[in-house]
Design an enzyme around this catalytic site. Structure first.
Site, mmCIF file in Angstrom:
data_model
loop_
_atom_site.group_PDB
_atom_site.id
_atom_site.type_symbol
_atom_site.label_atom_id
_atom_site.label_comp_id
_atom_site.label_asym_id
_atom_site.label_seq_id
_atom_site.Cartn_x
_atom_site.Cartn_y
_atom_site.Cartn_z
ATOM 1 N N ASN A 22 9.784 21.520 34.363
ATOM 2 C CA ASN A 22 9.731 20.875 35.676
ATOM 3 C C ASN A 22 10.298 19.464 35.517
ATOM 4 O O ASN A 22 9.626 18.587 34.977
ATOM 5 C CB ASN A 22 8.267 20.833 36.157
ATOM 6 C CG ASN A 22 8.098 20.044 37.447
ATOM 7 O OD1 ASN A 22 9.088 19.709 38.117
ATOM 8 N ND2 ASN A 22 6.865 19.737 37.803
ATOM 9 N N TRP A 23 11.536 19.297 35.986
ATOM 10 C CA TRP A 23 12.194 17.993 35.798
ATOM 11 C C TRP A 23 11.674 16.949 36.779
ATOM 12 O O TRP A 23 12.026 15.767 36.668
ATOM 13 C CB TRP A 23 13.709 18.145 35.967
ATOM 14 C CG TRP A 23 14.380 18.979 34.906
ATOM 15 C CD1 TRP A 23 13.773 19.613 33.858
ATOM 16 C CD2 TRP A 23 15.786 19.250 34.794
ATOM 17 N NE1 TRP A 23 14.726 20.269 33.106
ATOM 18 C CE2 TRP A 23 15.964 20.071 33.652
ATOM 19 C CE3 TRP A 23 16.909 18.901 35.546
ATOM 20 C CZ2 TRP A 23 17.222 20.522 33.251
ATOM 21 C CZ3 TRP A 23 18.161 19.365 35.146
ATOM 22 C CH2 TRP A 23 18.314 20.165 34.009
ATOM 23 N N LYS A 24 10.912 17.361 37.758
ATOM 24 C CA LYS A 24 10.407 16.456 38.805
ATOM 25 C C LYS A 24 11.573 15.660 39.417
ATOM 26 O O LYS A 24 12.671 16.186 39.510
ATOM 27 C CB LYS A 24 9.317 15.544 38.230
ATOM 28 C CG LYS A 24 8.251 16.316 37.453
ATOM 29 C CD LYS A 24 7.021 15.509 37.196
ATOM 30 C CE LYS A 24 6.090 16.322 36.307
ATOM 31 N NZ LYS A 24 4.758 15.770 36.244
ATOM 32 N N HIS A 108 2.185 22.387 43.186
ATOM 33 C CA HIS A 108 2.026 21.434 42.081
ATOM 34 C C HIS A 108 1.045 20.342 42.503
ATOM 35 O O HIS A 108 1.023 19.929 43.668
ATOM 36 C CB HIS A 108 3.387 20.820 41.718
ATOM 37 C CG HIS A 108 3.337 20.058 40.434
ATOM 38 N ND1 HIS A 108 2.865 18.768 40.374
ATOM 39 C CD2 HIS A 108 3.672 20.404 39.169
ATOM 40 C CE1 HIS A 108 2.902 18.358 39.118
ATOM 41 N NE2 HIS A 108 3.395 19.331 38.361
ATOM 42 N N GLU A 110 1.086 17.267 42.178
ATOM 43 C CA GLU A 110 1.704 16.079 42.796
ATOM 44 C C GLU A 110 2.031 16.356 44.271
ATOM 45 O O GLU A 110 1.961 15.448 45.112
ATOM 46 C CB GLU A 110 2.968 15.683 42.005
ATOM 47 C CG GLU A 110 2.580 15.058 40.672
ATOM 48 C CD GLU A 110 3.603 15.203 39.560
ATOM 49 O OE1 GLU A 110 4.772 15.552 39.841
ATOM 50 O OE2 GLU A 110 3.223 14.976 38.394
ATOM 51 N N GLU A 180 -2.920 23.836 35.464
ATOM 52 C CA GLU A 180 -2.554 22.462 35.118
ATOM 53 C C GLU A 180 -3.705 21.520 35.469
ATOM 54 O O GLU A 180 -3.825 21.088 36.630
ATOM 55 C CB GLU A 180 -1.310 22.047 35.908
ATOM 56 C CG GLU A 180 -0.098 22.909 35.633
ATOM 57 C CD GLU A 180 1.187 22.125 35.838
ATOM 58 O OE1 GLU A 180 1.991 22.097 34.918
ATOM 59 O OE2 GLU A 180 1.357 21.518 36.919
ATOM 60 N N GLY A 186 1.127 14.396 32.606
ATOM 61 C CA GLY A 186 1.839 13.143 32.403
ATOM 62 C C GLY A 186 0.983 12.037 31.809
ATOM 63 O O GLY A 186 1.383 10.878 31.794
ATOM 64 N N SER A 226 0.867 17.790 29.595
ATOM 65 C CA SER A 226 1.173 17.126 28.315
ATOM 66 C C SER A 226 1.390 18.111 27.169
ATOM 67 O O SER A 226 1.025 17.832 26.031
ATOM 68 C CB SER A 226 0.084 16.100 27.966
ATOM 69 O OG SER A 226 0.039 15.090 28.975
ATOM 70 N N GLY A 247 6.471 19.234 31.874
ATOM 71 C CA GLY A 247 7.066 18.115 32.604
ATOM 72 C C GLY A 247 7.869 17.238 31.665
ATOM 73 O O GLY A 247 9.026 17.497 31.349
ATOM 74 N N GLY A 248 7.228 16.183 31.162
ATOM 75 C CA GLY A 248 7.915 15.178 30.345
ATOM 76 C C GLY A 248 8.773 15.754 29.226
ATOM 77 O O GLY A 248 9.922 15.341 29.029
#
Ligand code: PEP
Length: 267
Positions: A22-24, A108, A110, A180, A186, A226, A247-248
């Site tokens: 997930n590149w956001k 998600h 977010e 999640e 993150g 993470s 993510g990251g």
């Protein structure tokens, strides 16, 4: 000695692992193509793990072109449930399909936290994605306050049950669920393997009660929060953890490739 249920028996034989990035809101179209090419050099022919990358909308077309003929799949990070209409700023499932998108992240945390998405809206999106032959990656997970208040399983139950309302048995295996924990996204705080496995097994037990053991055994449940090359092997070795939503660590080719390799080693 108790016999393992069919939901947990030989998971690697019935559930191919999935690593989804997930590149956001990161990467321009050009940067996305550069990252994609780096990934393809290493894992372009990887078929023992399902690999999905989810760029922002603006990079879908160019990343999709770079993926042509490769095993890596293209996912979006969100979509609107309606087919078309006066929904300024939104994108429909049909629009995603024309860009060769096959997967879509829905619900998600977010989106829930910053854009007010409710379980009912996520449910509409899941149904619309499935009606358009997109595979939803349905995200569920508790906040830190909910975990500390002992509400984790209740929260996950409601999110899962409401989001899946109306999903037909024959559609279920197209759905990927991502557990999640919000407090782990993150933040560098990863859930312990025991915490993650407990919730994954709980989600699978919910699926057993909703759809029966045989179908529940086929649904991939990913961990997200993470996940990194250092902690992935232990998480991916758990019987109900079928991959990761990353993510990251998906923004840099080396770490993402290592995660794909960790998933392959865990099969
Ligand atoms: C995510 O946003 O889905 C996620 C898991 O992020 P991170 O890996 O950065 O925690």
């Amino acid at each position: 000695m108790s016999t393992p249920s069919s939901a947990t028996q030989t998971p690697h034989l019935i559930r191919k692992k999935v690593i989804a990035g997930n590149w956001k809101m990161n990467k321009t179209a050009a940067e996305g193509v550069t990252l994609t090419k780096e990934l393809l050099d290493e894992i372009g022919r990887e078929t023992s793990v399902d690999v999905v990358i989810c760029p922002p909308f603006t990079a879908l077309a160019s990343v999709g072109q770079a993926l042509e003929g490769q095993a890596v799949k293209l996912g979006a990070q969100n979509m609107h449930p309606e087919k078309n209409g006066a929904f300024t700023g939104e994108i429909s499932a049909e629009m995603l399909r024309t860009l060769y998108v096959t997967h879509v992240i829905l619900g998600h945390s977010e989106r829930r936290q910053y854009f007010g998405e409710t379980d009912a809206l996520v449910n509409k999106k899941v149904l619309a994605a499935l009606a358009n032959e997109l595979r939803p990656s349905l995200c569920v997970g508790e906040t830190l306050a909910e975990r500390e208040g002992g509400k984790t399983l209740d929260v996950v139950r409601t999110q899962t049950e409401v989001a899946l309302a109306g999903v037909k048995p024959e559609q279920l295996t197209s759905v990927i669920i991502a557990y999640e924990p919000v407090w782990a996204i993150g933040t560098g705080k990863v859930a312990t393997t025991a915490q993650a496995q407990e919730v994954h097994a709980f989600i699978r037990s919910l699926l057993v009660s909703l759809y029966g053991a045989a179908l529940a055994a086929k649904v991939r449940i990913l961990y997200g929060g993470s996940m990194k090359p250092a902690n992935a092997p232990e998480l991916l070795a758990q019987p109900d953890i079928d991959g990761g939503l990353i993510g990251g660590a998906s923004l840099e080719s080396r770490s993402f490739v290592e995660l794909v390799k960790a998933a392959k080693a865990a099969m």
